[in-house]
Write a protein that holds these residues in place. Structure first.
Motif, PDB file in Angstrom:
ATOM      1  N   GLY A   1      41.151  53.860  21.141  1.00  0.00           N
ATOM      2  CA  GLY A   1      41.665  54.556  22.173  1.00  0.00           C
ATOM      3  C   GLY A   1      41.490  52.796  22.778  1.00  0.00           C
ATOM      4  O   GLY A   1      42.535  53.074  23.262  1.00  0.00           O
ATOM      5  N   THR A   2      40.651  53.216  22.972  1.00  0.00           N
ATOM      6  CA  THR A   2      40.074  51.350  24.502  1.00  0.00           C
ATOM      7  C   THR A   2      41.275  49.866  23.781  1.00  0.00           C
ATOM      8  O   THR A   2      41.735  49.623  24.798  1.00  0.00           O
ATOM      9  N   TYR A   3      40.971  49.673  22.398  1.00  0.00           N
ATOM     10  CA  TYR A   3      42.483  48.740  22.518  1.00  0.00           C
ATOM     11  C   TYR A   3      43.470  49.018  21.989  1.00  0.00           C
ATOM     12  O   TYR A   3      44.648  48.545  22.510  1.00  0.00           O
ATOM     13  N   GLN A   4      43.975  50.425  21.845  1.00  0.00           N
ATOM     14  CA  GLN A   4      45.250  50.338  22.567  1.00  0.00           C
ATOM     15  C   GLN A   4      45.950  50.756  24.255  1.00  0.00           C
ATOM     16  O   GLN A   4      46.788  50.534  24.478  1.00  0.00           O
ATOM     17  N   GLY A   5      44.706  51.229  24.712  1.00  0.00           N
ATOM     18  CA  GLY A   5      45.286  51.449  25.950  1.00  0.00           C
ATOM     19  C   GLY A   5      45.541  49.682  26.615  1.00  0.00           C
ATOM     20  O   GLY A   5      46.198  49.641  27.470  1.00  0.00           O
ATOM     21  N   ALA A   6      44.376  48.837  25.545  1.00  0.00           N
ATOM     22  CA  ALA A   6      44.543  47.344  26.507  1.00  0.00           C
ATOM     23  C   ALA A   6      46.143  47.252  25.724  1.00  0.00           C
ATOM     24  O   ALA A   6      46.626  46.738  26.430  1.00  0.00           O
ATOM     25  N   TYR A   7      46.345  47.789  24.363  1.00  0.00           N
ATOM     26  CA  TYR A   7      47.533  46.810  24.397  1.00  0.00           C
ATOM     27  C   TYR A   7      48.731  47.856  25.536  1.00  0.00           C
ATOM     28  O   TYR A   7      49.842  46.819  25.498  1.00  0.00           O
ATOM     29  N   TYR A   8      48.888  49.059  25.595  1.00  0.00           N
ATOM     30  CA  TYR A   8      49.872  49.228  26.838  1.00  0.00           C
ATOM     31  C   TYR A   8      49.167  48.778  27.889  1.00  0.00           C
ATOM     32  O   TYR A   8      50.502  48.346  28.832  1.00  0.00           O
ATOM     33  N   MET A   9      48.116  48.364  28.691  1.00  0.00           N
ATOM     34  CA  MET A   9      48.133  47.294  29.711  1.00  0.00           C
ATOM     35  C   MET A   9      49.238  46.248  29.224  1.00  0.00           C
ATOM     36  O   MET A   9      49.623  45.694  30.491  1.00  0.00           O
ATOM     37  N   LEU A  10      48.865  45.998  28.309  1.00  0.00           N
ATOM     38  CA  LEU A  10      49.469  44.469  27.700  1.00  0.00           C
ATOM     39  C   LEU A  10      51.531  44.221  28.354  1.00  0.00           C
ATOM     40  O   LEU A  10      52.130  43.314  29.068  1.00  0.00           O
TER      41      LEU A  10
END
Length: 419
Positions: free
Chosen positions: A345-354
């Motif tokens: 979840g954290t990595y997918q969230g970072a992806y959306y943040m980018l």
């Protein structure tokens, strides 16, 4: 006729078969939600026409919504890992529905500003959890196909929602807010009813360090950061389609109606090709797919330097749309591959943040280049940056493969149990 039906059935099976039931509930909920995605595309128009905001004031409110969206990637991804995908999905969707209603009924400026920020934060909170849940239940070799189908249904729903929103707005903008809130609430209801918790069991039994990992953990990961650089560069190029491209083509004499038709090629191609692209991406190395995506996006936008001829502009849109079709499933699949199970979840969230950060940088950067150096420099720069990003994806491929090989030794997939 039977032979034709047999081939059609085989194509559908190859494109959509073998994916678990949990995935299809999430897919269906996404369709329902996107069919009611009325408000955000009309937000600036609503603020200026209905609430009397000046253009710059409306821009500030839309920016507040964008800031909330950036934070949603961090918060939503962290919650998906720490409290679970299902709880994050249900609470995010229902709170987002409430924020939508708050925005619709807000009249005071402070209330509108707060509601816009909360709509960006709460309304986008569910996105990392959806991607994390899909990563949990779909086998690694099928993830590109699964994310391609999800991206496809998002675009189909959005394409249907826009004309529906135009019709519904005749009855007042409040109807748009209420309808959007209802479809978001229904998505949450479907998740509550049919979607189980998908977080892997080892996420609950992780090490003390993994339980303490902050939401910025991906940005301390050198492999993820190496992947993030070409992603951000490609996203900045792609966002020019919403910012500097209409300014440049209309300044050269293209009418808004013609520009709309040219840009419409993008939606048509995605609807027609995206499901089949997922199958192709599943058979191609992630690095190769991402390299082709960046190169095609750079080349397509570079072709806009050829002028405002509608035929050439449409051809350019075709080229960068093919890059978009390759980018969407491959990017999400790479993030799923790189993330430890307890941090999906954290990595997918970072992806959306980018992507959200890129959307914030792109308008200012692109407009500055266009204003100071002209269209040829802008589109030539897009070509050069796209080719650089493509080469970077290939250069870091070995590091990503080593990371994925290491994770496979410790990863426990829950696909079979949740099918």
């Amino acid at each position: 006729m039977k032979h034709l039906l047999g081939r059609l059935r085989a194509e559908v099976q190859a494109t959509a078969g073998g994916l678990p039931g949990t995935y299809w509930y999430l897919w269906t909920g996404t369709l329902v939600n996107r069919l009611g995605a009325f408000v955000v595309p009309f937000l600036a128009l609503y603020l200026t026409r209905e609430r009397g905001f000046r253009v710059e004031e409306a821009g500030m409110v839309v920016s507040l919504h964008g800031v909330g969206g950036v934070l949603a990637g961090l918060v939503g991804g962290t919650l998906a890992d720490r409290v679970g995908r299902r709880k994050t999905l249900v609470s995010g969707l229902w709170l987002g529905s409430a924020a939508m209603l708050s925005m619709g009924f807000a009249k005071e400026t402070w209330h509108i500003c707060v509601s816009a920020f909360l709509l960006g934060l709460l309304g986008e909170l569910y996105r990392p959890a959806v991607s994390a849940a899909i990563s949990d239940v779909v086998k690694p070799e099928d993830r590109a196909r699964a994310f391609a189908l999800l991206y496809w249904v998002i675009n189909v729903g959005f394409a249907i929602a826009l004309p529906l929103a135009g019709l519904a707005s005749r009855f007042g903008f409040l109807v748009l807010f209420v309808a959007d809130a209802c479809t978001t609430f229904l998505y949450g209801l479907l998740v509550w009813w049919k979607v189980p918790e998908t977080r892997p069991t080892q996420a609950d039994q992780g090490t003390e360090s993994s339980r303490r990992l902050p939401s910025l953990a991906p940005f301390r990961d050198e492999v993820f950061l190496a992947f993030a650089l070409p992603l951000v560069l490609t996203a900045i190029i792609f966002t020019q389609g919403n910012v500097t491209l209409p300014m440049d083509l209309t300044a050269q004499g293209m009418s808004p109606a013609t520009f709309g038709t040219v840009l419409g090629v993008n939606g048509v191609l995605i609807v027609l090709l995206q499901p089949f692209a997922g199958r192709m991406m599943g058979q191609v190395r992630r690095a190769t797919a991402l390299a082709w995506a960046s190169a095609l996006i750079g080349l397509g936008f570079g072709m806009h330097a050829l002028g405002a001829n509608p035929g050439l502009a449409a051809l350019a849109v075709v080229v960068w749309t093919l890059g978009e079709i390759a980018q969407a499933p491959a990017g999400s699949a790479v993030v799923a591959d790189l993330a430890p199970p307890e941090q999906r979840g954290t990595y997918q969230g970072a992806y959306y943040m980018l992507w959200a950060l890129s959307a914030s940088i792109a308008p200012t950067l692109g407009s500055w280049v266009l204003g100071h150096f002209g269209a040829r420099a802008l589109w030539g720069g897009c070509l050069a940056v796209g080719l650089f990003a493509a080469g970077w994806h290939l250069a870091i491929a070995d590091a990503r493969r080593r990371r994925m090989a290491t994770l496979r030794l410790t990863r426990t997939d829950v696909s079979a149990a949740l099918d």
